[in-house]
Write a protein that holds these residues in place. Structure first.
Motif, PDB file in Angstrom:
ATOM      1  N   ASN A  25       0.859  -1.163   0.000  1.00  0.00           N
ATOM      2  CA  ASN A  25       0.000   0.000   0.000  1.00  0.00           C
ATOM      3  C   ASN A  25       0.901   1.220   0.000  1.00  0.00           C
ATOM      4  O   ASN A  25       1.226   1.755   1.045  1.00  0.00           O
ATOM      5  CB  ASN A  25      -0.908  -0.036   1.236  1.00  0.00           C
ATOM      6  N   PHE A  27       2.763   4.816  -0.186  1.00  0.00           N
ATOM      7  CA  PHE A  27       2.473   6.179   0.240  1.00  0.00           C
ATOM      8  C   PHE A  27       2.700   7.112  -0.943  1.00  0.00           C
ATOM      9  O   PHE A  27       3.530   6.840  -1.802  1.00  0.00           O
ATOM     10  CB  PHE A  27       3.410   6.606   1.378  1.00  0.00           C
ATOM     11  N   ASP A  88       7.070   1.151   4.310  1.00  0.00           N
ATOM     12  CA  ASP A  88       6.693   1.806   5.557  1.00  0.00           C
ATOM     13  C   ASP A  88       7.989   2.193   6.271  1.00  0.00           C
ATOM     14  O   ASP A  88       8.903   1.381   6.385  1.00  0.00           O
ATOM     15  CB  ASP A  88       5.881   0.827   6.419  1.00  0.00           C
ATOM     16  N   ASN A 122       1.966   3.498   8.562  1.00  0.00           N
ATOM     17  CA  ASN A 122       0.538   3.248   8.746  1.00  0.00           C
ATOM     18  C   ASN A 122       0.198   3.095  10.228  1.00  0.00           C
ATOM     19  O   ASN A 122      -0.958   2.921  10.577  1.00  0.00           O
ATOM     20  CB  ASN A 122       0.116   1.983   7.986  1.00  0.00           C
ATOM     21  N   SER A 128      -5.591   7.517   5.223  1.00  0.00           N
ATOM     22  CA  SER A 128      -5.082   7.822   3.891  1.00  0.00           C
ATOM     23  C   SER A 128      -3.589   7.515   3.791  1.00  0.00           C
ATOM     24  O   SER A 128      -2.847   7.674   4.762  1.00  0.00           O
ATOM     25  CB  SER A 128      -5.304   9.302   3.579  1.00  0.00           C
ATOM     26  N   THR A 129      -3.156   7.097   2.625  1.00  0.00           N
ATOM     27  CA  THR A 129      -1.729   6.877   2.391  1.00  0.00           C
ATOM     28  C   THR A 129      -1.085   8.080   1.708  1.00  0.00           C
ATOM     29  O   THR A 129       0.088   8.042   1.383  1.00  0.00           O
ATOM     30  CB  THR A 129      -1.505   5.617   1.529  1.00  0.00           C
ATOM     31  N   THR A 130      -1.848   9.141   1.495  1.00  0.00           N
ATOM     32  CA  THR A 130      -1.298  10.375   0.933  1.00  0.00           C
ATOM     33  C   THR A 130      -0.784  11.232   2.078  1.00  0.00           C
ATOM     34  O   THR A 130      -1.490  11.472   3.051  1.00  0.00           O
ATOM     35  CB  THR A 130      -2.358  11.152   0.132  1.00  0.00           C
ATOM     36  N   ARG A 131       0.456  11.676   1.952  1.00  0.00           N
ATOM     37  CA  ARG A 131       1.077  12.534   2.968  1.00  0.00           C
ATOM     38  C   ARG A 131       1.393  13.876   2.326  1.00  0.00           C
ATOM     39  O   ARG A 131       1.990  13.943   1.258  1.00  0.00           O
ATOM     40  CB  ARG A 131       2.360  11.904   3.523  1.00  0.00           C
TER      41      ARG A 131
END
Length: 159
Positions: A25, A27, A88, A122, A128-131
């Motif tokens: 998943n 980012f 991650d 995470n 959300s995986t958007t930073r």
């Protein structure tokens, strides 16, 4: 009986292996790069965004400060960048930083606005995986016209 066992093993083992392995998943780190045209130290209505600016994402080990991960990106025509990160980085400190500006009149990184911290794990409660990284900026060589009046407006609000 052996055939049933073999068929069962061929069907179940791949499913178990896939379930045991966490899914990827990635980012997405997003931000923007601007030219501080008024030398204000922050974005104003006269701020312009820089196309073609180079940025770098670096992740360092929390304890040793050794560089663990690095990736470079370039801003688009609107001065925005987006980088995909597959791993991650929960035990690492990650920063986006300015590398270079293509504009000769706006090449000096703004102190305090030359890097932005991002959390790439995470394990922090975010769905959300958007930073989103804070905007980073370069300082113009000279302030553009109209900046004195604009900065005077900010002073009026302070009184």
């Amino acid at each position: 009986m052996a055939r049933v066992f073999l068929l069962l093993a061929l069907c179940v083992l791949p499913a178990l292996a896939r379930a045991a392995r966490p899914g990827r998943n990635p980012f997405v780190v997003q931000g923007s790069v601007y030219c501080d045209t008024c030398l204000a130290g922050f974005e104003t209505s006269k701020t312009t965004y820089i196309a073609g600016a180079k940025v770098r994402l670096e992740c360092r080990d929390r304890k040793t400060q050794d560089l663990v991960y690095s990736k470079e990106g370039t801003t688009d025509s609107a001065g925005k960048y987006s980088m995909t990160v597959d791993e991650d980085h929960k035990d690492q400190i990650c920063d986006c930083m300015l590398v270079s500006s293509p504009r000769k009149d706006c090449k000096s990184p703004s102190a305090g606005r030359d890097r932005a911290r991002v959390i790439l794990t995470n394990n922090n409660g975010l769905v959300s995986t958007t930073r989103y990284a804070n905007s980073m900026g370069f300082m113009a060589a000279r302030p553009m016209s109209g900046c004195t009046e604009l900065l005077r407006l900010f002073q009026e609000y302070e009184d």
